[in-house]
Design an enzyme around this catalytic site. Structure first.
Site, PDB file in Angstrom:
ATOM      1  N   ASP A 118      -3.161  -5.919   2.199  1.00 47.96           N
ATOM      2  CA  ASP A 118      -3.430  -5.539   3.593  1.00 47.96           C
ATOM      3  C   ASP A 118      -2.717  -6.530   4.512  1.00 47.96           C
ATOM      4  O   ASP A 118      -2.852  -7.740   4.356  1.00 47.96           O
ATOM      5  CB  ASP A 118      -4.947  -5.549   3.844  1.00 47.96           C
ATOM      6  N   GLU A 193       3.288   2.243  -3.162  1.00 49.53           N
ATOM      7  CA  GLU A 193       4.757   2.180  -3.227  1.00 49.53           C
ATOM      8  C   GLU A 193       5.371   3.566  -3.453  1.00 49.53           C
ATOM      9  O   GLU A 193       6.371   3.919  -2.811  1.00 49.53           O
ATOM     10  CB  GLU A 193       5.155   1.246  -4.380  1.00 49.53           C
TER      11      GLU A 193
HETATM   12  C1  LIG Z   1      -3.234  -1.591   0.594  1.00 49.98           C
HETATM   13  S1  LIG Z   1      -4.139  -1.536  -0.871  1.00 49.98           S
HETATM   14  C2  LIG Z   1      -2.892  -1.609  -2.156  1.00 49.98           C
HETATM   15  C3  LIG Z   1      -3.405  -1.169  -3.497  1.00 49.98           C
HETATM   16  C4  LIG Z   1      -2.404  -1.278  -4.650  1.00 49.98           C
HETATM   17  N1  LIG Z   1      -2.048  -2.659  -4.910  1.00 49.98           N
HETATM   18  C5  LIG Z   1      -1.172  -0.454  -4.365  1.00 49.98           C
HETATM   19  O1  LIG Z   1      -0.117  -1.039  -4.076  1.00 49.98           O
HETATM   20  O2  LIG Z   1      -1.249   0.770  -4.482  1.00 49.98           O
HETATM   21  C6  LIG Z   1      -4.828  -3.186  -0.954  1.00 49.98           C
HETATM   22  C7  LIG Z   1      -5.928  -3.299  -1.984  1.00 49.98           C
HETATM   23  O3  LIG Z   1      -6.301  -4.667  -2.095  1.00 49.98           O
HETATM   24  C8  LIG Z   1      -7.712  -4.765  -2.109  1.00 49.98           C
HETATM   25  N2  LIG Z   1      -8.057  -6.080  -1.558  1.00 49.98           N
HETATM   26  C9  LIG Z   1      -7.731  -6.537  -0.341  1.00 49.98           C
HETATM   27  N3  LIG Z   1      -8.185  -7.794  -0.165  1.00 49.98           N
HETATM   28  C10 LIG Z   1      -8.837  -8.124  -1.314  1.00 49.98           C
HETATM   29  C11 LIG Z   1      -9.527  -9.265  -1.761  1.00 49.98           C
HETATM   30  N4  LIG Z   1      -9.656 -10.349  -0.967  1.00 49.98           N
HETATM   31  N5  LIG Z   1     -10.061  -9.266  -2.996  1.00 49.98           N
HETATM   32  C12 LIG Z   1      -9.933  -8.170  -3.798  1.00 49.98           C
HETATM   33  N6  LIG Z   1      -9.284  -7.050  -3.426  1.00 49.98           N
HETATM   34  C13 LIG Z   1      -8.737  -7.023  -2.212  1.00 49.98           C
HETATM   35  C14 LIG Z   1      -8.178  -3.609  -1.247  1.00 49.98           C
HETATM   36  O4  LIG Z   1      -9.511  -3.242  -1.502  1.00 49.98           O
HETATM   37  C15 LIG Z   1      -7.176  -2.526  -1.605  1.00 49.98           C
HETATM   38  O5  LIG Z   1      -7.600  -1.766  -2.720  1.00 49.98           O
END
Ligand SMILES: C[S@@+](CC[C@H](N)C(=O)[O-])C[C@H]1O[C@@H](n2cnc3c(N)ncnc32)[C@H](O)[C@@H]1O
Length: 213
Positions: A118, A193
């Site tokens: 994020d 992606e």
């Molecule tokens: C934008 S999504 C991308 C998901 C995946 N990596 C992709 O590229 O399809 C970001 C993911 O990171 C997780 N996330 C964000 N901050 C996190 C944290 N501090 N600990 C664990 N998960 C986290 C969110 O819940 C979300 O599922």
């Protein structure tokens, strides 16, 4: 990631429980002992729906991959992919990345994947970015000397900012690109992606290495 609550989440979690680790702190410093026979130990931070997780575990059979995700409604889809593909070398943790130091001991990891984290635009929330200095300090401790962070994002400002924070945290950068798939698809794609690629959006990627010193 905004994810609709799944009504049958507990039942689905139970069905895919073979790939979930519920007390990862108990394995701190012991992951290789608990899951022997793998040359390398990888962690993926924020695996989401897990297409990359399953694809990487299938492609890197000599590595054991631990995927962290704090939204179980997304993670269940990743777990189900791993179960369906009968992957023995992947486990999932329903936890926050901030707890990495409680889960892996110093130098225990060979590689960390951060994919499409994020972006948290705006200075006020910069601390929450998974490439913020406080997170990088955690990764540096958990990685062995020579260990690497593999980072991908579609967000050019986040990428530029992260190159700086990675350098400042003492990582050496390589394979830096602002258009990974310019000459056709490269490597295992994540769910985000694949969507961006289909839209023609360029993907930024770099590798950050923790040098021996
Ligand atoms: C934008 S999504 C991308 C998901 C995946 N990596 C992709 O590229 O399809 C970001 C993911 O990171 C997780 N996330 C964000 N901050 C996190 C944290 N501090 N600990 C664990 N998960 C986290 C969110 O819940 C979300 O599922």
């Amino acid at each position: 990631m905004r994810m609709r609550k799944k009504k049958n989440l507990p039942q689905r979690m139970e069905k895919a429980a073979s790939v979930l680790v519920t007390e990862p702190e108990a394995l701190r410093g012991r992951w290789r002992e608990e899951y022997p026979g793998y040359g390398r130990l990888f962690a993926e931070l924020g695996c989401g729906k897990g297409s990359f997780t399953a694809g990487t575990a299938a492609a890197e059979k000599d590595a054991f991959l631990v995927a962290l995700e704090r939204v179980p409604d997304a993670m269940i889809m990743a777990m189900e992919k791993a179960v369906a593909a009968e992957l023995a070398n992947v486990r999932f943790l329903d936890t926050d990345v901030a707890r990495l130091g409680e889960i892996f001991s110093e130098g225990e990891l060979d590689r960390i994947y951060i994919n499409f984290c994020d972006p948290w635009p705006g200075k006020k929330h910069a601390k929450r970015r998974l490439t913020a200095p406080s997170f990088l300090a955690l990764y540096r401790t958990a990685l062995r000397p020579g260990g690497q962070i593999h980072f991908k994002t579609d967000n050019a400002p986040l990428f530029a900012w992260s190159l700086e924070t990675l350098r400042e945290a003492g990582f050496t950068l390589s394979e830096v690109t602002e258009d990974l798939h310019a000459a056709g698809p490269v490597g295992v794609m994540t769910d985000y992606e694949a969507k961006f690629y289909a839209e023609g959006k360029p993907i930024c990627r770099c590798v950050a290495t923790k040098e021996d010193a």
